[in-house]
Design an enzyme around this catalytic site. Sequence first.
Site, short mmCIF file in Angstrom:
data_model
loop_
_atom_site.label_atom_id
_atom_site.label_comp_id
_atom_site.label_asym_id
_atom_site.label_seq_id
_atom_site.Cartn_x
_atom_site.Cartn_y
_atom_site.Cartn_z
N ASP A 445 3.64 8.24 -32.02
CA ASP A 445 5.08 8.01 -32.11
C ASP A 445 5.66 8.16 -30.71
O ASP A 445 5.70 9.26 -30.16
CB ASP A 445 5.69 9.03 -33.07
CG ASP A 445 7.18 8.80 -33.33
OD1 ASP A 445 7.83 8.14 -32.50
OD2 ASP A 445 7.69 9.32 -34.33
N HIS A 446 6.15 7.04 -30.14
CA HIS A 446 6.60 7.06 -28.75
C HIS A 446 7.90 7.83 -28.56
O HIS A 446 8.33 8.06 -27.43
CB HIS A 446 6.74 5.63 -28.22
CG HIS A 446 6.22 5.46 -26.84
ND1 HIS A 446 6.40 6.41 -25.84
CD2 HIS A 446 5.51 4.46 -26.26
CE1 HIS A 446 5.84 5.99 -24.73
NE2 HIS A 446 5.28 4.81 -24.95
N ARG A 447 8.54 8.24 -29.64
CA ARG A 447 9.70 9.12 -29.52
C ARG A 447 9.26 10.53 -29.15
O ARG A 447 10.00 11.28 -28.48
CB ARG A 447 10.50 9.17 -30.83
CG ARG A 447 11.09 7.85 -31.29
CD ARG A 447 11.69 8.00 -32.67
NE ARG A 447 10.70 8.40 -33.66
CZ ARG A 447 10.97 8.67 -34.94
NH1 ARG A 447 12.21 8.55 -35.37
NH2 ARG A 447 10.02 9.02 -35.78
#
Length: 475
Positions: A445-447
């Site tokens: 998850d790039h968040r």
Amino acid sequence: MSATMIKEFRLPDLGEGLTESEILSWKVAVGDTVSLNQVIAEVETAKAVVELPSPFAGVVKELHEQPGTVVEVGKPIVSFEVADDAGASPSGAQVSGGAQAGESTAAAAPAKREPNLVGYGAVLESSGRPARRTRNFAASVTGSVSASRPVSEPAEAPAAGLPDQTTGNGRPRSTPPVRKLAKDLGVELSAVRGTGTDGLITREDVLNFVGGDLAPVRHLTAVSDGAAVPDQASGGRGASRGEREVRSPIKGVRKAMAAAMVASAFTAPHATEFLTVDVTPTMDLLAKLKAGKAFSGHKLTPLTIVAKAVLIALRRNPALNSRWDEANQEVVQFNYVNLGIAAATPRGLTVPNIKDADTMSLLELSEALTGLTDSARAGKTAPAELSGGTISITNIGVFGIDAGTPILNSGEAAILAMGAVRKAPWEFQNEVALRQVMTLSLSFDHRLVDGEQGSRFLADVGAILAEPGMVLTMI
């Protein structure tokens, strides 16, 4: 003659506020004598297949629901005749009879949450039905049955000879899978007589309406316009050309898995990285451990070693063991690891997890993995094992696949796919040699995880597999 009474067993909440379950099979029949905690039924929730134990010792008097029926939490599913000195009714059970045999009256539904076999049941409304949660993957079954009205009333009155079996908005009472089946078969539910509780239209009602005793899975034949119609023999031109499609309802584990994958894919911004590693030293280590006394009788696989490598790498890269809490606008950092292992089962993909896997030795991890996979394949995974995961592994190598772009298990920051171990020409000590290699695919998850963090984690896992002795520099 000893006095007896009739007691009802209501479907309990089988974990995490689930509002319904499907009766898969009964293990008892009317007239059977059962003992306390004897398994009486097998039900499927959106999480797993669960065996229901009997809350009473007595005689089965009535089975209220048939296999294949989706039942709401709090609804009666079986009645028992028990001795009146059996004590207070257990959780999930309601007294529905008098003190003497044959003197039975309907019991009022509890007006609040009652403890049951697992946790607490759904909150019951004044009608006795469990209050339903809003779910984003399917329309919920609407509220209670509308009050009876004369057939002479206009508009939505039921067909002649049929009981009023509509919801408050005039729609015939049924479950989403049954409505889908009726739509596929071209059946108007308002014309179907519901034989379920309070006139609920069941799957069997729809199939019987179409044409009698049909198989649970409906076979369809494609027609020229692309639509699908029931495969029915007809003479002369236009006769059936054979089965072209097989349709089955989306429900239970598969339905929950699909909803979770959609939620994950369209909520978390996925990024995927790949790393191909020479795992020859790991495979050599695996062979030595299997031959040793410590692991005698234990199942040790490449997955065991990869799992241990992931747990060690997480200590150095904790961002991959976290969760994005949208509601509270917080990043939750886990100081424990509940390691999920994706498992393909006949009912769909499940991801049970090993609680506190980071505290386990390699031997303990091996035992936990064996127990987890065996339970999943047998469909016996407990609901608690399917929740609370913090990071997952999927072993696509067992299917002969080298790499992929795995979708995150909903609510987790990362998932690692391990590919097949293959012999391939590889640079080794400045020469080309035939080595055993594996490709690792990491989605995150790039968040929560930036490219550097994901790369460092993947490199750490790869370093351990390429040279297990590197662990000494990481702990």
